[in-house]
Design an enzyme around this catalytic site. Structure first.
Site, PDB file in Angstrom:
ATOM      1  N   LYS A   1       0.813  -1.221   0.000  1.00  0.00           N
ATOM      2  CA  LYS A   1       0.000   0.000   0.000  1.00  0.00           C
ATOM      3  C   LYS A   1       0.850   1.277   0.000  1.00  0.00           C
ATOM      4  CE  LYS A   1      -4.125  -2.050   2.039  1.00  0.00           C
ATOM      5  NZ  LYS A   1      -5.189  -1.921   3.051  1.00  0.00           N
TER       6      LYS A   1
ATOM      7  N   ASN B   1      -2.167   3.272  21.555  1.00  0.00           N
ATOM      8  CA  ASN B   1      -1.217   2.315  20.975  1.00  0.00           C
ATOM      9  C   ASN B   1      -0.268   1.804  22.048  1.00  0.00           C
ATOM     10  OD1 ASN B   1      -0.304   0.932  18.622  1.00  0.00           O
ATOM     11  ND2 ASN B   1       1.530   2.209  18.657  1.00  0.00           N
TER      12      ASN B   1
ATOM     13  N   MET C   1     -11.195  -5.026  12.882  1.00  0.00           N
ATOM     14  CA  MET C   1     -10.975  -4.954  11.430  1.00  0.00           C
ATOM     15  C   MET C   1     -10.591  -6.306  10.840  1.00  0.00           C
ATOM     16  SD  MET C   1      -9.144  -1.455  10.392  1.00  0.00           S
ATOM     17  CE  MET C   1      -9.514   0.104  11.133  1.00  0.00           C
TER      18      MET C   1
ATOM     19  N   GLY D   1     -14.443  -7.588  10.684  1.00  0.00           N
ATOM     20  CA  GLY D   1     -14.238  -6.628   9.604  1.00  0.00           C
ATOM     21  C   GLY D   1     -14.695  -7.084   8.223  1.00  0.00           C
TER      22      GLY D   1
HETATM   23  P1  ATR Z   1       0.137  -2.507   9.989  1.00  0.00           P
HETATM   24  O1  ATR Z   1       0.763  -1.618   8.984  1.00  0.00           O
HETATM   25  O2  ATR Z   1      -0.361  -3.810   9.468  1.00  0.00           O
HETATM   26  O3  ATR Z   1      -0.873  -1.829  10.850  1.00  0.00           O
HETATM   27  P2  ATR Z   1       2.227  -2.199  11.912  1.00  0.00           P
HETATM   28  O4  ATR Z   1       2.624  -0.892  11.368  1.00  0.00           O
HETATM   29  O5  ATR Z   1       3.252  -3.178  12.374  1.00  0.00           O
HETATM   30  O6  ATR Z   1       1.367  -3.016  10.900  1.00  0.00           O
HETATM   31  O7  ATR Z   1       1.185  -1.929  13.083  1.00  0.00           O
HETATM   32  C1  ATR Z   1       0.696  -2.935  13.886  1.00  0.00           C
HETATM   33  C2  ATR Z   1      -0.078  -2.286  15.022  1.00  0.00           C
HETATM   34  O8  ATR Z   1      -0.564  -3.293  15.910  1.00  0.00           O
HETATM   35  C3  ATR Z   1       0.768  -1.349  15.854  1.00  0.00           C
HETATM   36  O9  ATR Z   1      -0.056  -0.321  16.326  1.00  0.00           O
HETATM   37  C4  ATR Z   1       1.219  -2.267  16.982  1.00  0.00           C
HETATM   38  O10 ATR Z   1       1.601  -1.589  18.153  1.00  0.00           O
HETATM   39  P3  ATR Z   1       3.104  -0.988  18.268  1.00  0.00           P
HETATM   40  O11 ATR Z   1       3.136   0.267  17.429  1.00  0.00           O
HETATM   41  O12 ATR Z   1       3.290  -0.715  19.714  1.00  0.00           O
HETATM   42  O13 ATR Z   1       4.027  -2.062  17.730  1.00  0.00           O
HETATM   43  C5  ATR Z   1      -0.037  -3.045  17.204  1.00  0.00           C
HETATM   44  N1  ATR Z   1       0.159  -4.329  17.881  1.00  0.00           N
HETATM   45  C6  ATR Z   1       0.719  -5.452  17.371  1.00  0.00           C
HETATM   46  N2  ATR Z   1       0.701  -6.444  18.275  1.00  0.00           N
HETATM   47  C7  ATR Z   1       0.130  -5.942  19.402  1.00  0.00           C
HETATM   48  C8  ATR Z   1      -0.180  -6.478  20.685  1.00  0.00           C
HETATM   49  N3  ATR Z   1       0.122  -7.731  21.011  1.00  0.00           N
HETATM   50  N4  ATR Z   1      -0.778  -5.666  21.589  1.00  0.00           N
HETATM   51  C9  ATR Z   1      -1.066  -4.385  21.274  1.00  0.00           C
HETATM   52  N5  ATR Z   1      -0.806  -3.831  20.068  1.00  0.00           N
HETATM   53  C10 ATR Z   1      -0.218  -4.590  19.140  1.00  0.00           C
END
Ligand code: ATR
Length: 277
Positions: free
Chosen positions: A66, A150, A223, A246
């Protein structure tokens, strides 16, 4: 002549988009063909070039391309600019128009399909990655009062700062204690690994009714689709009135892309029903 479209991703074999667009085409009588194309990780630009040369009219773009699509577009819609990501490309001569229909799909699923207006609602968006970037502007445009939480709070603060709006703020999950929301949206990837999100539980639920993070009559929206995530289970156990995945968003973002390309808005209800079945 049949107009050709595709969805590009990696992996892409399990994409539901060809099936969805096929149903839209049958329903509206539009003469299109839509296929799934896997692009090599470092070959996105070449894949787009090949499609344009072959006369394709446009494509959808999914993980992990994307941002590549955002970069390759020669023109961007306002919502694509805000998302810093593109999921819909339209080809016309030398122009590659980039749009992002994810947020519109989410808002439409909540407002039209679930019948919940977002105007002045307290909305919590969880996550500050690509999925969240895609939906902030459409949620604000729908009138939501938006909090972004977040795991890494700085990322939520940074995302909120991009919008010159007093209706959005960002922080961590610990900041949420004592707050209540009408709509809580999971845009994290936590469900992929079956991990829990550190939301404050509702101490009073179910004995004393409400009192936790889910306001009375609230909606919990994940989602992800296809299975119950830990967030959905948490929402059921902590007082959310409605818990959905989602799938509706997936079909609504596709409908919005179809509308961009064809100028016709397909009916989504029969398609949602068919895919649920
Ligand atoms: P994408 O582009 O698919 O959204 P990403 O940029 O890696 O992938 O974002 C993943 C999101 O899920 C982030 O907000 C991540 O939190 P961090 O920014 O702190 O990494 C969140 N996320 C992933 N695993 C998580 C978990 N176990 N608990 C809470 N948030 C999680």
């Amino acid at each position: 002549m049949t107009d050709r479209y595709a969805v590009i991703g990696n992996p892409i074999a399990h994409s539901k988009s060809p099936q969805i667009h096929q149903m839209f085409a049958e329903q509206t009588g539009e003469d299109i063909r839509y296929e799934a194309i896997e692009s090599p990780p470092d070959g996105f630009a070449a894949t787009i070039e090949r499609l344009r040369e072959a006369g394709y009219k446009g494509c959808n773009v999914t993980v992990p391309f994307k941002f590549n699509a955002f970069k390759i577009a020669t023109e961007l819609s306002e919502r694509a600019r805000a998302a810093e990501a593109v999921n819909t490309l339209s080809f016309a001569g030398d122009t590659i128009l980039g749009d992002n229909t994810d947020g519109a799909g989410l808002v439409r699923d909540i407002e039209q399909n679930l019948g919940i207006s977002l105007q002045d609602k307290k909305v919590l968006l969880m996550g500050a990655g690509g999925a969240s970037y895609g939906v902030v502007l459409p949620l604000l445009t729908a009138g939501a009062a938006l909090s972004i939480a977040n795991r890494t709070p700085e990322r939520a603060v940074e995302l909120a700062k991009k919008f010159a709006s007093s209706s959005v703020r960002g922080g961590g999950y610990a900041d949420l204690t004592g707050s209540q929301f009408d709509v809580i949206i999971n845009a994290t990837s936590a469900g992929l690994t079956d991990s829990k999100i550190p939301l404050p539980a509702s101490p009073l639920f179910p004995k004393g009714g409400q009192g936790g993070i889910f306001a009375q009559g609230s909606l919990a929206y994940d989602m992800m689709y296809g299975r119950e995530t830990p967030f959905m289970a948490f929402a059921r156990a902590n007082g959310a009135a409605i818990v959905v995945d989602g799938l509706g968003m997936l079909i609504e973002q596709a409908a919005e892309a179809f509308y961009i390309w064809r100028g016709v808005r397909p009916e989504t209800a029969p398609v949602i029903a068919a895919l649920r079945a």
